[in-house]
Write an enzyme that holds these catalytic residues in place. Structure first.
Site, short mmCIF file in Angstrom:
data_model
loop_
_atom_site.label_atom_id
_atom_site.label_comp_id
_atom_site.label_asym_id
_atom_site.label_seq_id
_atom_site.Cartn_x
_atom_site.Cartn_y
_atom_site.Cartn_z
N HIS A 1 -1.34 5.62 -1.82
CA HIS A 1 -1.79 3.92 -1.68
C HIS A 1 -1.77 3.59 -0.33
CE1 HIS A 1 -1.31 -0.48 -2.58
NE2 HIS A 1 -2.40 0.01 -3.36
N LYS B 1 -2.89 3.22 3.70
CA LYS B 1 -4.18 2.83 4.43
C LYS B 1 -3.78 3.11 5.91
CE LYS B 1 -4.83 0.17 0.61
NZ LYS B 1 -3.71 0.16 -0.46
N ASP C 1 -7.22 9.80 18.14
CA ASP C 1 -6.65 10.53 19.41
C ASP C 1 -4.86 10.36 19.44
OD1 ASP C 1 -9.15 11.26 19.93
OD2 ASP C 1 -9.61 9.30 21.30
N HIS D 1 -4.94 -9.96 -1.28
CA HIS D 1 -4.75 -8.65 -1.24
C HIS D 1 -3.69 -8.10 -0.20
CE1 HIS D 1 -5.58 -4.01 -1.33
NE2 HIS D 1 -5.48 -4.33 -2.73
N LYS E 1 -0.31 -7.69 2.02
CA LYS E 1 1.18 -7.45 1.95
C LYS E 1 1.96 -7.72 3.19
CE LYS E 1 -1.64 -4.22 -0.54
NZ LYS E 1 -2.01 -4.94 -1.54
N ASP F 1 13.24 -15.01 9.32
CA ASP F 1 13.70 -15.51 10.40
C ASP F 1 12.73 -15.80 11.55
OD1 ASP F 1 15.83 -16.25 8.80
OD2 ASP F 1 17.23 -14.72 9.65
#
Length: 454
Positions: A188, A190, A195, A372, A374, A379
Site C-alpha cells: 500500500h 506510495k 537519484d 484520502h 493520512k 502537540d
C-alpha cells in the site's frame, strides 16, 4: 450448507474482532539516549542532545521529547535524521507537478513504488515521463501492487518493460506469476525516490481522480465526481537514504531481478533543518512500527492531537488511547470522510462515534471531497504523513510507509492545513449523532463485524 458456512464465517469474524493488534514488549518509559544522524552519519551523543534540546526549547508543553522519542528509539530500526528540507504538498495537482519536475530532472535512477496506477490520463503521463527518462539513460525501477493495480491492463506495464524499465508486481494474484510462496498482504506504499536525493511519501496514488484540488473550483463537479483530498511530502536530504533502503528491501523480498548499482546512496550534505524519521511496516514483522510509534505519540500528548485518516477502524488499544487522551484534557480531533469510496469502512467507522464523542473526542467529517489523506499532528511538534490508515488492514496486513517530522515550524504548516480542512467539514455532536436512524445503526452493526478485513 450455505447457511452453515455463513454461520461459521460469522463466528470467526466475531472471535477475530475481539483481539487487539500486537505491540512490542518494550513500550514502557526508558532513559535510552535518542540517536540522531546527520549528512555524515551518526552525531555524537552531545550533538544529538543539542538538536533535540533546540526543538524542545521552541515547543509547547509536551512529553514527545522526554518520553516518546526515547521509547520509540528502542523500537524503530531507523534513526532520526537532521538536515532535511520538507515540502508539504496538498492534493493531486501540487503533488504531481512536483513529482514530474523531479522525474524530468533525474540523471541517474528513479525508484518508484505505488499501490495503484491507472491506465488513464495521469497514469499515461507518468508512464511517458518514466519511459522518456529510461530512454535517456536513467534506470527506472517500478513496483506496483497486484490488487491495487488489478484493473490496469497488462499492456500498460508491457510498454514500460519494453522500454527497459524494471517492473515488479507485488504478490501477483496470478499463481503462474508467483516468484515465491504467496503471502497475505498488499503493498500500500506510495514512494518515489529520484537519484537517491529526493523522496516523495504520502497518500496519493497515480490516478486521474486527483486531477483537481479539493479547495478549488476550477472544474465543474457533480455528486458522482467529487474531488479527492490528499496529502503528500517532498523530502530532500540525508533521510532519503532510509526511504531508498525501504524500496530496495521490498525489491529483494519480492525476488526482483538484481538491480545494477546506480549510485543509490550518493553523498549528500545538509539540505535544510528538519528532523525526520523514515518508518516502514510490513506484515512480515511481529508488529507494525508505524502503529507502535503513533500509539506512543498519542499516549504522550499533552496539549492536542489532530488526526486525519481516510479509513478509521481502530483496534481496542488505539480506541483506548484516543479516549484516554481526551479524558486528560488533550484536545483530540479526528478528521474523517463525509464521503467515501468504501461504504463498508464508512459504516464501520461510524460504529465508534458514540463512545469517542462520549469521551470528549471531537469528530469532523470533510464535505465536498473524498478524504484520502493520512496525517497526524501531536502537540504541534510531532507530525506524520504517509500511506497508513487507522485500520486493521494498514496495521496488520499491508506494507506501509510514513515520514515522521519533528519541529514546530513544520507543525505550524500541518496545523494550518488541518484548520483549513476543518473549515470545509461538518462538526459531529453527540446529541445529533444519537438521532440517526435505526437503519443507519444496523448498517454500522453489520460493518463492525468485519473490522479485521476492511
Amino acid at each position: 450448507m450455505r447457511i452453515q458456512k455463513c454461520a461459521v464465517v460469522f463466528c470467526l469474524v466475531l472471535l477475530a474482532g475481539c483481539g487487539s493488534l500486537p505491540l512490542p514488549d518494550r513500550m514502557a518509559h526508558t532513559n535510552h539516549d535518542v540517536r540522531v544522524d546527520g549528512a555524515d552519519g551518526p552525531l555524537s551523543a552531545q550533538k544529538s542532545e543539542a538538536v533535540l534540546a533546540k526543538l524542545k526549547k521552541r515547543s509547547s508543553e509536551t512529553n514527545i521529547f522526554d518520553r516518546h522519542l526515547a521509547q520509540v528509539e528502542e523500537l524503530m530500526g531507523s534513526p532520526l535524521v537532521t538536515g532535511n528540507k520538507i515540502t508539504l504538498l496538498l492534493d493531486g495537482p501540487a503533488t504531481y507537478k512536483s513529482m514530474f519536475s523531479a522525474i524530468q530532472g533525474a540523471k541517474n535512477h528513479i525508484n518508484m513504488e505505488t499501490y495503484s496506477i491507472e491506465d488513464d490520463e495521469i497514469g499515461r503521463r507518468f508512464a511517458a515521463a518514466l519511459i522518456e527518462r529510461q530512454k535517456n539513460g536513467v534506470q527506472v525501477n517500478f513496483i506496483y501492487d497486484s490488487v491495487g493495480s488489478g484493473d490496469t491492463p497488462k499492456e500498460f506495464f508491457k510498454s514500460l518493460t519494453d522500454s527497459g524499465i524494471n517492473v515488479l508486481e507485488f504478490n501477483p494474484l496470478n499463481p503462474l506469476m508467483l516468484r515465491k510462496k504467496w503471502e497475505v498482504g498488499r503493498d500500500h506504499r506510495k514512494l518515489l525516490v529520484v537519484d537517491g536525493q529526493i523522496a516523495f511519501v504520502g497518500g496519493v496514488n497515480i490516478s486521474s481522480v486527483y486531477s483537481s484540488g479539493s479547495f478549488t473550483r476550477s472544474k465543474p463537479r457533480t455528486k458522482d465526481t467529487p474531488p479527492w483530498r490528499d496529502t503528500h511530502l517532498r523530502i530532500e536530504g540525508p533521510v532519503v537514504s532510509d526511504f531508498q533502503k525501504l524500496f530496495l528491501a521490498t525489491w529483494e523480498k519480492q525476488r526482483g531481478e538484481p538491480l545494477v548499482s546506480k549510485s543509490f546512496f550518493p553523498q549528500m550534505g545538509s539540505r535544510g533543518n528538519e528532523v525526520v524519521r523514515a518508518i516502514g511496516s510490513s506484515p512480515d514483522g511481529p508488529y507494525s512500527p508505524i502503529y507502535a510509534t503513533l500509539l506512543s505519540a498519542i499516549n504522550s500528548a499533552e496539549t492536542y492531537a489532530y488526526i486525519t485518516t481516510a479509513y478509521f477502524v481502530p483496534d481496542p488499544q488505539l480506541l483506548a488511547a484516543l479516549k484516554a487522551a481526551a479524558r486528560r484534557n488533550v484536545d483530540v480531533r479526528l478528521l474523517l470522510p463525509g464521503k467515501t469510496d468504501s461504504n463498508l469502512v464508512f459504516h464501520a467507522s461510524h460504529s465508534y462515534y458514540d463512545e469517542l464523542l462520549s469521551a470528549g473526542v471531537k469528530i469532523y467529517e470533510r464535505k465536498d471531497a473524498i478524504l484520502h489523506a493520512k496525517t497526524a499532528l501531536i502537540d504541534g511538534v510531532w507530525s506524520t504523513i504517509g500511506s497508513t490508515n487507522l485500520d486493521w488492514l494498514s496495521f496488520q496486513y499491508n506494507q506501509e510507509i510514513n515520514a515522521v517530522v519533528l519541529g514546530q515550524d513544520f507543525g505550524e504548516q500541518m496545523k494550518t492545513m488541518f484548520e483549513k480542512d476543518i473549515e470545509s467539514s461538518r462538526f459531529i455532536t453527540l446529541e445529533k449523532w444519537r438521532q440517526r436512524s435505526i437503519g443507519m445503526r444496523l448498517k454500522e452493526l453489520g460493518a463492525r463485524l468485519c473490522v479485521r478485513w476492511i
